[in-house]
Scaffold this motif. Structure first.
Motif: not given
Length: 191
Positions: A67, A69-70, A102-103, A108, A131, A135, A172
């Motif tokens: 992932d 974004v993480t 979590s997306v 986010v 983020a 994303l 976000v």
């Protein structure tokens, strides 16, 4: 001095014939070279601070990042590296443990562990821009139907000039023990 046309024309004709002949190289169809490369690390952008202003800093996502974004949030929380620390800082606090990212559609959420207080405005801007940019990047990289937050909206035509429609904004949300705050990517440079 000018050359007569009769000496230039045969040379030009010879050159044209050689070009058309292809120098004896036969034509070929499409050559299948196999599957595209996989596991190529993405270049993501994290946002640090210089003189109170956000500064984009490129980072290479870990090769095993499932992932993006993480991965981007974790890279952001690790702060500037030693060479960057001469000119860049972060408003984000030290985090005593892992964060949960979590997306969702256009959202986010980042859950901070106990002991992390409410983020100030500049820290939220760093988190939001990192983020949101990631994303969009991760949605563009995936080989699937692109969700609305990353799709390029249809263009509108006014007076014969095509202009892209604005993209939906990404929000976000950061939360910790007893607090929560959110920002839109409208605070980010270039949006």
């Amino acid at each position: 001095m000018r050359r007569p046309l009769r000496t230039v024309a045969p040379a030009a004709l010879t050159g044209a014939l050689l070009t058309l002949a292809g120098c004896g190289v036969p034509t070929s169809g499409v050559i299948d070279a196999g599957a595209p490369a996989v596991g190529v690390a993405a270049r993501i952008t994290v946002y640090f601070v210089a003189d109170g202003v956000l500064r984009p800093v490129p980072r290479r996502a870990p090769d095993d990042a499932a992932d993006l974004v993480t991965a981007a949030v974790r890279l952001l929380l690790s702060g500037p590296d030693s060479s960057e620390a001469r000119t860049l800082t972060t408003s984000l606090p030290a985090v005593p443990g892992p964060v949960a990212v979590s997306v969702g559609r256009n959202v986010v959420s980042v859950r901070f562990p106990a002991g992390v207080g409410r983020l100030d405005s500049l820290a939220m801007e760093q988190l939001t821009c990192t983020a949101a940019d990631t994303l969009r990047l991760s949605a563009d990289r995936e080989d699937r139907a692109v969700p609305s937050y990353a799709a390029t909206p249809p263009a509108s035509v006014a007076g014969g000039v095509s202009t892209p429609a604005p993209q939906p904004h990404i929000s976000v949300r950061a939360e910790g023990e007893g607090w929560a705050t959110a920002r839109s990517d409208t605070v980010c440079p270039g949006t």
